[in-house]
Design a protein around this motif. Structure first.
Motif, mmCIF file in Angstrom:
data_model
loop_
_atom_site.group_PDB
_atom_site.id
_atom_site.type_symbol
_atom_site.label_atom_id
_atom_site.label_comp_id
_atom_site.label_asym_id
_atom_site.label_seq_id
_atom_site.Cartn_x
_atom_site.Cartn_y
_atom_site.Cartn_z
ATOM 1 N N ASP A 130 3.326 -3.865 -12.408
ATOM 2 C CA ASP A 130 2.838 -4.235 -11.074
ATOM 3 C C ASP A 130 3.995 -4.457 -10.115
ATOM 4 O O ASP A 130 3.973 -4.000 -8.965
ATOM 5 C CB ASP A 130 1.983 -5.513 -11.164
ATOM 6 C CG ASP A 130 0.634 -5.265 -11.816
ATOM 7 O OD1 ASP A 130 0.216 -4.089 -11.893
ATOM 8 O OD2 ASP A 130 0.008 -6.250 -12.258
ATOM 9 N N ALA A 131 5.009 -5.181 -10.577
ATOM 10 C CA ALA A 131 6.163 -5.467 -9.725
ATOM 11 C C ALA A 131 6.896 -4.188 -9.349
ATOM 12 O O ALA A 131 7.306 -4.010 -8.192
ATOM 13 C CB ALA A 131 7.111 -6.428 -10.445
ATOM 14 N N ARG A 132 7.074 -3.307 -10.331
ATOM 15 C CA ARG A 132 7.787 -2.053 -10.046
ATOM 16 C C ARG A 132 7.070 -1.241 -8.975
ATOM 17 O O ARG A 132 7.691 -0.722 -8.045
ATOM 18 C CB ARG A 132 7.929 -1.237 -11.337
ATOM 19 C CG ARG A 132 8.617 0.103 -11.148
ATOM 20 C CD ARG A 132 8.933 0.769 -12.478
ATOM 21 N NE ARG A 132 7.786 0.842 -13.359
ATOM 22 C CZ ARG A 132 6.820 1.785 -13.266
ATOM 23 N NH1 ARG A 132 6.876 2.687 -12.295
ATOM 24 N NH2 ARG A 132 5.814 1.803 -14.121
ATOM 25 N N ARG A 133 5.754 -1.128 -9.084
ATOM 26 C CA ARG A 133 4.990 -0.377 -8.088
ATOM 27 C C ARG A 133 5.075 -1.036 -6.716
ATOM 28 O O ARG A 133 5.215 -0.361 -5.689
ATOM 29 C CB ARG A 133 3.541 -0.246 -8.542
ATOM 30 C CG ARG A 133 3.325 0.753 -9.685
ATOM 31 C CD ARG A 133 1.852 1.009 -9.916
ATOM 32 N NE ARG A 133 1.184 -0.154 -10.508
ATOM 33 C CZ ARG A 133 0.986 -0.306 -11.811
ATOM 34 N NH1 ARG A 133 1.398 0.622 -12.663
ATOM 35 N NH2 ARG A 133 0.373 -1.380 -12.268
ATOM 36 N N SER A 134 4.996 -2.372 -6.671
ATOM 37 C CA SER A 134 5.042 -3.082 -5.386
ATOM 38 C C SER A 134 6.395 -2.915 -4.710
ATOM 39 O O SER A 134 6.475 -2.645 -3.499
ATOM 40 C CB SER A 134 4.751 -4.574 -5.609
ATOM 41 O OG SER A 134 3.442 -4.768 -6.109
ATOM 42 N N PHE A 135 7.488 -3.091 -5.466
ATOM 43 C CA PHE A 135 8.819 -2.922 -4.890
ATOM 44 C C PHE A 135 9.034 -1.487 -4.427
ATOM 45 O O PHE A 135 9.632 -1.243 -3.366
ATOM 46 C CB PHE A 135 9.893 -3.320 -5.904
ATOM 47 C CG PHE A 135 10.135 -4.792 -6.025
ATOM 48 C CD1 PHE A 135 10.567 -5.527 -4.929
ATOM 49 C CD2 PHE A 135 9.940 -5.451 -7.229
ATOM 50 C CE1 PHE A 135 10.810 -6.896 -5.030
ATOM 51 C CE2 PHE A 135 10.175 -6.814 -7.347
ATOM 52 C CZ PHE A 135 10.604 -7.540 -6.244
ATOM 53 N N ALA A 136 8.559 -0.524 -5.220
ATOM 54 C CA ALA A 136 8.733 0.881 -4.844
ATOM 55 C C ALA A 136 7.997 1.201 -3.552
ATOM 56 O O ALA A 136 8.497 1.945 -2.693
ATOM 57 C CB ALA A 136 8.245 1.776 -5.974
ATOM 58 N N LYS A 137 6.819 0.644 -3.398
ATOM 59 C CA LYS A 137 6.001 0.915 -2.215
ATOM 60 C C LYS A 137 6.682 0.421 -0.946
ATOM 61 O O LYS A 137 6.584 1.041 0.119
ATOM 62 C CB LYS A 137 4.632 0.247 -2.379
ATOM 63 C CG LYS A 137 3.631 0.620 -1.310
ATOM 64 C CD LYS A 137 2.267 0.023 -1.629
ATOM 65 C CE LYS A 137 1.244 0.414 -0.566
ATOM 66 N NZ LYS A 137 -0.104 -0.155 -0.864
ATOM 67 N N MET A 138 7.412 -0.684 -1.076
ATOM 68 C CA MET A 138 8.079 -1.239 0.108
ATOM 69 C C MET A 138 9.526 -0.772 0.243
ATOM 70 O O MET A 138 10.241 -1.210 1.147
ATOM 71 C CB MET A 138 8.016 -2.771 0.082
ATOM 72 C CG MET A 138 8.593 -3.393 -1.153
ATOM 73 S SD MET A 138 8.106 -5.137 -1.363
ATOM 74 C CE MET A 138 8.804 -5.840 0.105
#
Length: 970
Positions: free
Chosen positions: A260-268
């Motif tokens: 979840d964290a990886r996807r969130s950081f990547a999105k931003m």
């Protein structure tokens, strides 16, 4: 005293007296020789064990030899076990234990001395030593005992522009990186409520400390974005993942949160956050035993980290990459450890650097490089006690040393190191690790003949397990614990093999090591209960898994590391087959184990997973063993007037196999296996030192002959040539210098050649002479006269030219002509190669010293690695006439970095190489005699035996005539 008894040492008392006299003169090897002979008369004498331990300790101290110190501890512990209240023995063991870093054991022994010793001076010294160690341990624990600064305290005390204020936090800066991830980031960027400004200030200060003090820009890059809901969600998920991975050991939650964290950081677009989240995902995958998955993740993450300056992440990722590769059965991953050590040292991350050093030690132990493992471990122990790293790093170091002493069956040392490891983690929140250590100690204590201590550790392990709820992520860990627990309960009579994990549980396990451990341990339990056929079946399953693991190996080093990790089930199976009279089957299993090529065992559904279909496994392994038996049967007709002599060290004994044209005979070596191994190492050292006493050489040579050769002497009597395949623990013993009761050397009666397996052995003379006058000879000579720091060998060029006169077609490369490129260009076309000059070792490998290439000022080196994929099938004989050309790191021809092994593996039929430093003038005369014998039609081993005998007429000491051995595995 030594002179008095030199003429006629008639008994144990005299040997002890002379040994003590030698020890007072610091003649360590002579003292060791006397005490070994005395111990052979009285194997369990506490007095002699103490004498021998003292000699090994003094030698270890004088020479920096870790193995001698471990031998001293083992011997002294045997003495203490035989006479537990003897304060002299306890005091001596305390001294040895302190030197080895076994501080807990040293303190316990000194405590007992202070209570039992009636002599006031000794009691006070013991009490003083106890207090010094207690203070050391207290100081070290206090460095990590206090809590970390809170975010507010950190922000108030650490001024970003004043490096003098960083000193308070620098010793634990890596812990602050973890604390920032778990706590400060979610406090500074909360999902709800107001941000904690102290946490933000602490993060900014830490970011500057990391960048300026360690060259690490990760936290600075992560903080570049202003607070937002998206950032709050991302750091919350990252915090959850870090806590689940590192604190809670809930790897399922950790992996999900990291994703979840990886996807969130990547999105931003926050690359720093994305990479840290990817690491947490990798870490969770590794500990969940998802080897293939985590290997792929680690490779991808390493590629991404090359573009940024994040040394904490880069070093940790390299270490996890190593772990992941190991889980998949890939032993060739030590490059990642060296990379992690380099990165962490350059960035001054002491904790990660220590972790990398620990992994390097474990890797070297696994590869059989005991000296390298000891060196790395002792460096790590010193760094740990002088530093302020987290105590877990110390725990891991000591458990690694446990593995190193287990390799050499040093069980008393195993117990002491395990107890020290446990003392560092008594209060931590990782019950599984503590339970595993208690179980390891239960096993070691049993092997050290301390069943009561074993039971105490077993109960402690079970208690820890009971307090932890089960989870899918820890099933493999639980399986290991349950398996070892069942075995120990069976041995202590409190349960039977029926309490082992059920087949349904086993079918869900995917980790090849867990499965291998399960079947091996189950087999040991069944064998203990007398269920022989069921035990054999369990060992068959373990061997099938071992063969599967071997299929992934890609290099010689990998295969040797595999051997050190997976040999146990083969040996246990061999032991059972021998006890039930199946000698041929036992030999086939041994040859399968030693074989370089794995048996091809089909897997369930053709997959590369570790779940094996039972019937397919049984049939495939049976076919492989039948093929080995057929090959072994084909060997015997080729032997004719020769004999093949094999040595195998089983768990509790050494077995000698004598194979002749008439059949196979086995004999159990009656002496204690560990004593034979120690005495063999001592004999080699005596032979390798020209100043050693010839009397000691003779005494040890006779003693070893009686132990190793006499039990099979009748089978060897008619053999003209003896082909020896050595167990790793006996590697390096110069058998040619063993002395029969009649006074003749073993090589007087038999020419000796060393082979690496019974399979494919053929008689040397079967395919004609090895060399003739028409042989195309390549002679390489380099005196080292043009090299800085190298003592020139004035006679090597003349020696090469002297040999060349025997071969009209010889081509000679001398001095500046003898470069690596020139040698590698001409060697594949040669039929025989002769090198004379210098050999060097850099601690990692042995190399032949050659001249520098054009445009370079550095000498070139011929190593096992520089041979590359060369095809040398046309070379019938290679002679390496330089110092210590046999070995790799362990001075053994069977090590991965051995030139002998490398040349044979690339097609060379025979290799002659030296086991220790040689005298160049004597070697020149010996080689002249060797080649003349070859030209008269002698085989390589016969020619060498003849040259040895001729040299011996001029100089008796084995240093001069027994240094060279013939190797060949046709």
């Amino acid at each position: 005293m030594a002179r008095l008894y030199q003429a006629n040492p008639v008994g144990t008392l005299e040997l002890r007296d002379r040994g003590r006299a030698n020890l007072l003169e610091w003649s360590f090897d002579e003292a060791l020789g006397d005490f070994h002979l005395a111990l052979a008369h009285e194997p369990e004498s506490p007095e002699i064990l103490n004498d021998l331990a003292t000699a090994y300790y003094e030698r270890g101290e004088a020479q920096g030899d870790w193995e001698s110190l471990v031998d001293a501890y083992e011997l002294e512990s045997r003495a203490v076990q035989a006479r537990s209240g003897d304060t002299l023995l306890l005091f001596n063991r305390a001294v040895i234990a302190k030197r080895l870093g076994m501080y807990g054991q040293s303190m316990e022994d000194w405590r007992r001395v202070s209570e039992l010793e009636k002599e006031k001076g000794w009691a006070e010294e013991a009490r003083s030593n106890f207090q010094q160690l207690a203070a050391l341990q207290k100081t070290r624990l206090e460095k990590n005992g206090g809590p970390l600064l809170s975010a507010r305290e950190f922000a108030d005390r650490v001024q970003p522009e004043d490096p003098t204020t960083w000193k308070e936090v620098e010793p634990r800066v890596e812990e602050y990186v973890s604390e920032a991830t778990r706590s400060w980031l979610p406090a500074a960027f909360p999902r709800k409520g107001d941000a904690d400004e102290s946490a933000r200030r602490a993060l900014k200060a830490l970011a500057i400390v990391l960048e300026r003090g360690h060259g690490d820009r990760w936290l600075r890059d992560l903080l570049w974005q202003p607070g937002s809901d998206s950032l709050a969600d991302a750091v919350a998920s990252l915090s959850t993942a870090a806590q689940a991975d590192w604190t809670q050991q809930n790897y399922s939650l950790g992996r999900a949160a990291a994703q979840d964290a990886r996807r969130s950081f990547a999105k931003m677009g926050n690359r720093a956050g994305e990479l840290r989240a990817a690491f947490e995902e990798l870490y969770a995958s590794e500990f969940a035993d998802m080897g293939t998955v985590c290997s792929r993740q680690a490779s991808q993450l390493q590629s991404a980290l090359r573009e940024v300056s994040y040394p904490w992440l880069s070093a940790q990722t390299a270490l996890e990459r190593y772990n992941c590769e190991l889980e998949t059965g890939n032993f060739g991953a030590s490059e990642f450890l060296r990379r992690a050590r380099q990165i962490s040292q350059a960035a001054s991350y002491a904790g990660i650097s220590l972790r990398a050093l620990n992994f390097l030690a474990a890797d070297r132990f696994a590869r059989g490089d005991l000296a390298g493992g000891w060196h790395a471990s002792s460096d790590g122990i010193r760094e740990f006690w002088a530093g302020s790293q987290d105590l877990t790093y110390g725990y891991n170091l000591y458990t690694t040393v446990e593995f190193g002493v287990e390799v050499r069956n040093s069980w008393f040392s195993d117990v002491a190191y395990g107890e020290q490891a446990l003392s560092l983690v008594e209060g931590n929140q990782k019950p599984f690790a503590r339970a595993e250590e208690h179980l390891a100690l239960a096993k070691a204590s049993l092997l050290a003949k301390s069943p009561a201590v074993s039971l105490e550790h077993l109960r402690a392990a079970e208690s820890l397990i009971a307090d932890v709820p089960p989870s899918s992520e820890t099933s493999n860990f639980r399986m290991d614990i349950a398996t070892q627990s069942a075995y120990l309960q069976a041995l202590t009579g409190s349960a039977t093999a029926q309490i082992f994990p059920a087949p349904a549980e086993i079918s869900q396990v995917e980790n090849v090591y867990t499965l291998g451990s399960y079947y091996t341990t189950r087999g040991k339990t069944l064998a203990f209960e007398g269920k022989v056929e069921e035990a054999k079946s369990a060992y068959r399953s373990a061997v099938a898994l071992a063969e599967h693991a071997r299929r992934s190996l890609s290099s010689d080093a990998d295969r040797l590391a595999w051997r050190h990790s997976w040999t146990e089930p083969y040996l246990l199976w061999i032991d059972l087959e021998l006890k039930t009279g199946n000698t041929q089957k036992a030999l086939a299993i041994w040859e399968l184990c030693r074989n370089s090529d794995p048996a091809v065992l089909p897997l369930a559904n053709g997959s590369r997973g570790t779940k094996l279909d039972a019937s397919v496994m049984e049939n495939s392994l049976a076919s492989a063993l039948a093929a080995e038996e057929a090959r072994d049967a084909q060997v015997r007709p080729n032997l004719r007037d020769d004999a093949l002599l094999l040595f195998t060290r089983l768990p509790d004994r050494i077995v000698a196999w004598a194979i002749t044209e008439q059949g196979i005979e086995t004999s159990v070596i009656p002496a204690d296996a560990s004593d034979v191994v120690m005495q063999g190492r001592l004999f080699r050292e005596l032979c390798a030192r020209p100043s050693s006493s010839m009397e000691q050489v003779s005494l040890q040579g006779r003693s070893l002959y009686s132990q190793l050769i006499a039990p099979v002497e009748s089978q060897l009597r008619k053999a003209k040539n003896v082909l020896i395949e050595n167990d790793d623990s006996l590697a390096g013993i110069p058998f040619q210098a063993l002395i029969a009761p009649a006074g003749k050397y073993f090589s007087d009666e038999h020419a000796i050649r060393y082979v690496s397996g019974a399979r494919d052995v053929e008689r040397e003379s079967a395919s004609g002479a090895v060399v003739t006058r028409e042989t195309k000879m390549l002679l390489v000579a380099n005196s080292g006269s043009s090299m800085d720091g190298v003592q020139p060998l004035d006679d090597v060029v003349a020696e090469a030219r002297s040999v060349s006169y025997l071969f009209p077609r010889a081509e000679v490369l001398v001095e500046r002509q003898a470069t690596l490129s020139a040698v590698m260009k001409k060697m594949p076309q040669a039929e025989s190669v002769y090198f004379v000059g210098h050999a060097v070792s850099d601690g990692e490998r042995t190399a032949l010293l050659l001249s520098s290439e054009s445009g370079s000022s550095q000498p070139s080196l011929l190593t096992s690695q520089s041979l590359g994929n060369s095809k040398l099938g046309s070379v019938r004989l290679a002679v390496l006439a330089a110092c210590s050309t046999q070995g790799g790191t362990e001075r053994s021809s069977d090590e991965a970095d051995s030139l002998v092994r490398a040349l044979l593996g690339r097609g060379v039929r025979h290799v002659v190489a030296s086991g220790w430093d040689v005298d160049s003038q004597v070697t020149s005369r010996m080689m002249d005699a060797f080649y003349k014998n070859l030209l008269r039609g002698a085989t390589v081993s016969e020619a060498l035996a003849g040259a040895e005998a001729e040299t011996r007429r001029a100089t008796q000491h084995p240093y001069y005539w027994a240094s060279f051995d013939a190797f060949g595995n046709n």
